[in-house]
Design an enzyme around this catalytic site. Structure first.
Site, PDB file in Angstrom:
ATOM      1  N   HIS A 100     -95.207   4.248 114.284  1.00  0.00           N
ATOM      2  CA  HIS A 100     -94.334   5.030 115.164  1.00  0.00           C
ATOM      3  C   HIS A 100     -94.853   6.451 115.305  1.00  0.00           C
ATOM      4  O   HIS A 100     -95.499   6.981 114.406  1.00  0.00           O
ATOM      5  CB  HIS A 100     -92.896   5.044 114.645  1.00  0.00           C
ATOM      6  CG  HIS A 100     -92.758   5.560 113.242  1.00  0.00           C
ATOM      7  ND1 HIS A 100     -92.979   4.768 112.137  1.00  0.00           N
ATOM      8  CD2 HIS A 100     -92.431   6.786 112.757  1.00  0.00           C
ATOM      9  CE1 HIS A 100     -92.791   5.475 111.037  1.00  0.00           C
ATOM     10  NE2 HIS A 100     -92.469   6.707 111.385  1.00  0.00           N
ATOM     11  N   HIS A 102     -93.459  10.275 116.018  1.00  0.00           N
ATOM     12  CA  HIS A 102     -92.305  11.165 116.127  1.00  0.00           C
ATOM     13  C   HIS A 102     -92.563  12.129 117.277  1.00  0.00           C
ATOM     14  O   HIS A 102     -93.654  12.686 117.388  1.00  0.00           O
ATOM     15  CB  HIS A 102     -92.164  12.038 114.874  1.00  0.00           C
ATOM     16  CG  HIS A 102     -91.825  11.300 113.628  1.00  0.00           C
ATOM     17  ND1 HIS A 102     -90.555  11.311 113.095  1.00  0.00           N
ATOM     18  CD2 HIS A 102     -92.583  10.562 112.776  1.00  0.00           C
ATOM     19  CE1 HIS A 102     -90.555  10.609 111.964  1.00  0.00           C
ATOM     20  NE2 HIS A 102     -91.773  10.145 111.747  1.00  0.00           N
TER      21      HIS A 102
HETATM   22  P1  5GP Z   1     -91.570   8.132 108.682  1.00  0.00           P
HETATM   23  O1  5GP Z   1     -91.295   9.019 107.508  1.00  0.00           O
HETATM   24  O2  5GP Z   1     -91.744   6.676 108.297  1.00  0.00           O
HETATM   25  O3  5GP Z   1     -92.682   8.648 109.539  1.00  0.00           O
HETATM   26  O4  5GP Z   1     -90.288   8.263 109.581  1.00  0.00           O
HETATM   27  C1  5GP Z   1     -89.281   7.312 109.665  1.00  0.00           C
HETATM   28  C2  5GP Z   1     -88.171   7.910 110.501  1.00  0.00           C
HETATM   29  O5  5GP Z   1     -87.292   6.859 110.854  1.00  0.00           O
HETATM   30  C3  5GP Z   1     -87.337   8.962 109.774  1.00  0.00           C
HETATM   31  O6  5GP Z   1     -87.384  10.187 110.486  1.00  0.00           O
HETATM   32  C4  5GP Z   1     -85.922   8.351 109.737  1.00  0.00           C
HETATM   33  O7  5GP Z   1     -84.908   9.309 109.951  1.00  0.00           O
HETATM   34  C5  5GP Z   1     -85.978   7.334 110.854  1.00  0.00           C
HETATM   35  N1  5GP Z   1     -85.145   6.159 110.633  1.00  0.00           N
HETATM   36  C6  5GP Z   1     -85.061   5.403 109.492  1.00  0.00           C
HETATM   37  N2  5GP Z   1     -84.208   4.383 109.654  1.00  0.00           N
HETATM   38  C7  5GP Z   1     -83.734   4.484 110.931  1.00  0.00           C
HETATM   39  C8  5GP Z   1     -82.795   3.714 111.684  1.00  0.00           C
HETATM   40  O8  5GP Z   1     -82.235   2.715 111.242  1.00  0.00           O
HETATM   41  N3  5GP Z   1     -82.560   4.133 112.964  1.00  0.00           N
HETATM   42  C9  5GP Z   1     -83.175   5.234 113.506  1.00  0.00           C
HETATM   43  N4  5GP Z   1     -82.855   5.554 114.774  1.00  0.00           N
HETATM   44  N5  5GP Z   1     -84.055   5.968 112.817  1.00  0.00           N
HETATM   45  C10 5GP Z   1     -84.341   5.604 111.548  1.00  0.00           C
END
Ligand code: 5GP
Ligand code: ZN
Length: 138
Positions: A100, A102
């Site tokens: 993903h 951001h």
């Molecule tokens: P990472 O740290 O893996 O790059 O970011 C994961 C992101 O996914 C985090 O910013 C977190 O807030 C978001 N996230 C985790 N679970 C969910 C969810 O169930 N729904 C949504 N919309 N975002 C999520």
């Protein structure tokens, strides 16, 4: 689809999300813990763990979805800029192991600290890393 993956469950509708963009292979929805207003995540609908796992042609489509979502987010939030962040591996801060991007809108004085805090490297050190990395790019 990975049965234990939160984002695969969002793609399939098993977990609700606040979608803002969707095309055949990509989906963008708002982050549930936004770093700033309008923070979203752009994902491939297919499960790939990291940037190194997605085929190039699919990545091209995904990055276009990132660009579109970024442009719309800038307009909607009237942000002064935005960061595109993409973590690979737990040590980098990746919590959801489904590729993903951001999109984090940035505002003057938003006090979000994303500084990398590097220190200056000498030319010999840079040349050594240049040699080591280039070897794998042939
Ligand atoms: P990472 O740290 O893996 O790059 O970011 C994961 C992101 O996914 C985090 O910013 C977190 O807030 C978001 N996230 C985790 N679970 C969910 C969810 O169930 N729904 C949504 N919309 N975002 C999520
Ligand atoms: Zn997944």
């Amino acid at each position: 689809m990975d049965e234990n993956c939160v984002f695969c469950k969002i793609v399939s509708g098993q977990i609700p999300s606040t979608k803002i963009y969707e095309d055949e292979n990509s989906l963008a929805f708002l982050d549930i813990n936004p770093a700033t207003n309008g923070h979203s995540l752009v994902i491939s609908k297919k499960h790939y763990a990291t940037l190194l796992d997605i085929p190039g042609a699919e990545l091209e489509e995904l990055i276009l979805a990132v660009q579109k979502t970024g442009a719309a987010t800038m307009k909607a939030t009237k942000a002064d800029g935005f960061n595109v962040l993409q973590n690979n591996g737990a040590v980098s801060g990746q919590v959801i192991h489904h590729l993903h991007f951001h999109i984090v809108p940035r505002f003057k004085n938003d006090s979000l600290n994303l500084s990398l805090g590097g220190k200056k490297a000498g030319q010999a050190e840079l040349a050594e890393w240049q040699k080591r990395i280039k070897k794998h790019l042939k």
